[in-house]
Enzyme design. Sequence first.
Site, PDB file in Angstrom:
ATOM      1  N   GLN A  17      22.519 -33.518  39.431  1.00  0.00           N
ATOM      2  CA  GLN A  17      23.433 -33.486  38.285  1.00  0.00           C
ATOM      3  C   GLN A  17      23.394 -32.225  37.423  1.00  0.00           C
ATOM      4  OE1 GLN A  17      24.565 -36.037  34.277  1.00  0.00           O
ATOM      5  NE2 GLN A  17      23.259 -37.009  35.746  1.00  0.00           N
ATOM      6  N   GLU A 139      16.395 -36.701  34.928  1.00  0.00           N
ATOM      7  CA  GLU A 139      16.893 -36.940  33.571  1.00  0.00           C
ATOM      8  C   GLU A 139      15.887 -37.618  32.621  1.00  0.00           C
ATOM      9  OE1 GLU A 139      19.910 -36.321  31.957  1.00  0.00           O
ATOM     10  OE2 GLU A 139      18.969 -37.264  30.237  1.00  0.00           O
ATOM     11  N   GLY A 246      21.084 -37.420   9.507  1.00  0.00           N
ATOM     12  CA  GLY A 246      21.322 -36.488   8.406  1.00  0.00           C
ATOM     13  C   GLY A 246      20.916 -37.077   7.068  1.00  0.00           C
ATOM     14  N   GLY A 247      21.396 -36.475   6.000  1.00  0.00           N
ATOM     15  CA  GLY A 247      21.009 -36.943   4.671  1.00  0.00           C
ATOM     16  C   GLY A 247      21.810 -38.144   4.191  1.00  0.00           C
TER      17      GLY A 247
END
Length: 433
Positions: A17, A139, A246-247
């Site tokens: 892949q 993977e 995130g925040g």
Amino acid sequence: MGKALEGVRILDMTHVQSGPTCTQLLAWFGADVIKVERPGVGDATRGQLRDIPDVDSLYFTMLNHNKRSITLNTKSEKGKEIFTRLIEECDVMVENFAPGALDRMGFSWDRIQKINPRLIYASVKGFGPGPYQECKVYENVAQCTGGSASTTGFDDGPPLVTGAQIGDSGTGLNLALGIVTALFHREKSGRGQRVECAMQDGVLNLCRVKLRDQQRLAHGPLHEYPQYPNGTFGDATPRAGNASGGGQPGWVVKCKGWETDPNAYTYVIAQAAAFPGLAKVIGRADWLEDPEWNTPEARLPKLEALFHEIEKWTMTKDKFEVMEILNPLNVPCGPILSMKELAEEPSLRKTGTVVEVDHPTRGKYLTVGNPIKLSASPAEVKRSPLLGEHTEEILKKVLGFSDDEIKAAQSCGAVGDEHVTADALRLKSTSFG
Ligand SMILES: CC(C)(COP(=O)(O)OP(=O)(O)OC[C@H]1O[C@@H](n2cnc3c(N)ncnc32)[C@H](O)[C@@H]1OP(=O)(O)O)[C@@H](O)C(=O)NCCC(=O)NCCS
């Protein structure tokens, strides 16, 4: 004007892949990708996870569009000779064999440079130089060793791998960028160079925010993680469940039908700027006057309760209704879309992100098209080649072989004699999607 990479010829020694995803992208941008496969065997994925007997698997077809296939035994003497000629005629060679495989064939970087100093030689390996450099990697090994698994899942459960192929397809993307950058550099320098991408590095790059959190941890608990304020933090970035990276606080909440539909969920981000609209729509306008709720700092230790209240409302609507109501309020949210829903989504068909392709032995199937859209060089998705379909064509048109030379190469087993002629294929195939 032609395609962006028209005139660039790629010697594609990739399999499985990670490598194929890179060369497929380059082919979509217009490069001539010549996939080299072992005579009679080919890329192992041709036969893996087959859904139809004796037909190239979806695994293979979905990763090898727009390429040509030549079968060549690069370990035989004549095969090495042909391989050398191909190196001379190509701009880029891409491979993702186990470490050292190309050297064992007799094609070290030194030798390759001597054959063609303009060649860009691009590789994917599991690891960069270090203790694991000789290891074979797939993977999930990359996800586990690149920081993804240790940071994915719930705090009270085991590490989890994700369904997104960040180690394989993610590294393929990195490699494609490295190749295009090296081609740009070659315009000025006139010389090729080595491009190396390790899957561990690729996964770690995508886990950048988790290394950020590792360092923040030294200065106290991570307030946006579900462990705060009642759980405990160890000395490494913990698993954060469905918390936003995130925040802005976010979580997955149930929608109408969740009892029977495993995907009746949506992700909601309770972003400060849009909080008044969110509070009102879920029937908690009272929060806006309450100092226990009306600032992001006050809400932070109560995120579980906050999302519980949001969920009480989302459970009365289906996931698409939630999207319709929250988007005008600027509340970022996203329904959990199943593969079935994505496959059937008309807008994705329209943009070429999901494409129906016709294949001479398999018939019609769906694939994911080029996720990168160039206005002057749109990708046209063409079916993957059958094993050795272009052997004679490549020997003749790229290397200038005569019919007798082709026969000689076939009779000594250096190239395959699959004898799949373009005419026979044309008779069997319909359109190429
Ligand atoms: C993916 C991986 C684990 C598969 O391992 P594998 O199936 O054992 O295959 P290998 O890469 O070891 O290659 C098999 C052999 O076939 C040989 N071979 C491949 N194409 C050939 C050809 N056209 N003619 C002759 N021999 C060929 C190779 O030279 C190698 O021989 P060697 O072991 O004697 O050196 C391994 O290739 C790998 O770790 N690759 C790097 C990381 C990677 O890309 N992983 C993601 C895959 S999605």
